[in-house]
Design an enzyme around this catalytic site. Structure first.
Site, short mmCIF file in Angstrom:
data_model
loop_
_atom_site.label_atom_id
_atom_site.label_comp_id
_atom_site.label_asym_id
_atom_site.label_seq_id
_atom_site.Cartn_x
_atom_site.Cartn_y
_atom_site.Cartn_z
N LYS A 97 4.29 5.68 4.62
CA LYS A 97 3.55 4.42 4.61
C LYS A 97 3.34 3.86 6.02
O LYS A 97 2.91 2.72 6.18
CB LYS A 97 4.29 3.39 3.75
CG LYS A 97 4.45 3.80 2.29
CD LYS A 97 5.18 2.74 1.50
CE LYS A 97 5.38 3.16 0.05
NZ LYS A 97 6.07 2.11 -0.75
N ARG A 131 12.40 -4.55 -7.39
CA ARG A 131 11.02 -4.37 -7.84
C ARG A 131 11.00 -4.24 -9.35
O ARG A 131 12.01 -3.92 -9.98
CB ARG A 131 10.40 -3.12 -7.22
CG ARG A 131 10.40 -3.10 -5.71
CD ARG A 131 9.62 -1.93 -5.17
NE ARG A 131 10.03 -1.61 -3.82
CZ ARG A 131 9.56 -0.58 -3.14
NH1 ARG A 131 8.68 0.24 -3.69
NH2 ARG A 131 9.97 -0.33 -1.91
N PRO A 185 0.83 -1.21 0.00
CA PRO A 185 0.00 0.00 0.00
C PRO A 185 0.86 1.26 0.00
O PRO A 185 1.84 1.35 0.74
CB PRO A 185 -0.81 -0.13 1.29
CG PRO A 185 -0.86 -1.59 1.57
CD PRO A 185 0.47 -2.12 1.09
N GLU A 186 0.49 2.22 -0.84
CA GLU A 186 1.26 3.45 -0.95
C GLU A 186 0.65 4.54 -0.07
O GLU A 186 -0.36 4.33 0.60
CB GLU A 186 1.34 3.88 -2.42
CG GLU A 186 1.98 2.80 -3.29
CD GLU A 186 2.22 3.22 -4.72
OE1 GLU A 186 2.57 4.39 -4.96
OE2 GLU A 186 2.06 2.36 -5.62
#
Length: 287
Positions: free
Chosen positions: A51, A255, A2-3
């Site tokens: 975050k 990523r 989640p950002e």
């Protein structure tokens, strides 16, 4: 993961449920973390920091959590049956509730109980929070330009010590809109490019935090909510070339990143150039 926009909305919901009322239910299931400082205390506020989430209580203590990849907070109506069901969940890591609402931290990635004066030990390393009240775009731009040699722009945006709250969705989208190659060296940007980039990130995330579904295009329909993110194997909305996905590799964290080679100066060094099917497409069985 989640950002910042998702964490911001989570904080709004968590604040609305317990804030200003004593916590009649406190259940922390995280190693040897002591829940005693939280019992009976009034939740002053729940605030996001990048975050991270901070439950601040009038006892002078803070419950700090991070969702990581799979975590979430849920808000449910209180009641004997609902509370009993929630407390039986094997993935429950924290529960804070009052007579009306129960908030449930599920599959959390990090959890700490610290004095409010010690919050900096957990979040003091973060850069300017894109959605924070203290957002400082000039500082964020300086941090991008001050990245170490060899650090890509994509890696700089994903580094929470630079701007806090940005993840792969908003980084991919902002770089595409600004026509910047994600593998370009961050320190090689001009001051004007860095300023424009952080302004774009802020604009997109500020607009996006109002919706439960992330969208950089302003369209919430699932097939039209992004420019390049999760669109590998599909035509670029700007030029028609095929959008591609490749690992950041040595230029950033472990990523993958989405980009259009036509709009952004060619294939990534980690892209082998092989055809890429759209995400979710079924592979044909070999004869």
């Amino acid at each position: 993961m989640p950002e910042g926009d998702t964490v911001w909305r989570t904080a709004q919901r968590l604040h609305a449920a317990p804030a200003g009322r004593p916590a009649t239910l406190v259940d922390i299931r995280w190693g040897e973390v002591d829940e005693a400082p939280l019992r009976g205390a009034v939740v002053d506020e729940v605030v996001p920091r990048g975050k991270h989430l901070l439950h601040r209580l009038d006892s002078g203590w803070t419950l700090h959590t991070h969702l990581r990849m799979e975590g979430s907070w849920r808000v449910e109506a209180a009641g004997p049956d609902a509370a009993a069901r929630a407390l039986r969940r094997p993935d429950l890591r924290a529960a804070i509730g009052n007579d009306d609402w129960t908030t449930l931290g599920l599959r959390l990635g990090e959890l700490d109980v610290v004095r409010r004066t010690d919050e900096h030990l957990l979040v003091g390393h973060l850069g300017p929070d894109v959605l924070g009240a203290d957002w400082d775009p000039a500082d964020a731009a300086r941090r991008i330009l001050g990245s170490s040699a060899g650090t890509s722009i994509a890696a700089a945006l994903l580094d929470q010590r630079v701007p806090a709250g940005v993840g792969t969705f908003w980084a991919s989208e902002a770089l595409f809109v600004q026509r910047l190659h994600p593998r370009r060296e961050a320190s090689a940007l001009s001051p004007e490019e860095a300023d424009a980039l952080v302004a774009r990130v802020h604009e997109l995330m500020l607009r996006g935090r109002e919706h439960a579904i992330q969208s950089s295009t302003g369209i919430l329909r699932n097939d039209a909510r992004s420019w390049v993110h999760a669109r590998s194997g599909r035509p670029c909305r700007r030029c028609g070339e095929t959008v591609r996905v490749a690992p950041l590799g040595r230029l950033g964290p472990d990523r993958v990143f989405f980009s259009c080679p036509q709009c952004r100066g060619g294939l990534a060094p980690t892209d082998d150039g092989r055809p890429q099917a759209p995400l979710g497409a079924r592979r044909r069985a070999r004869p």
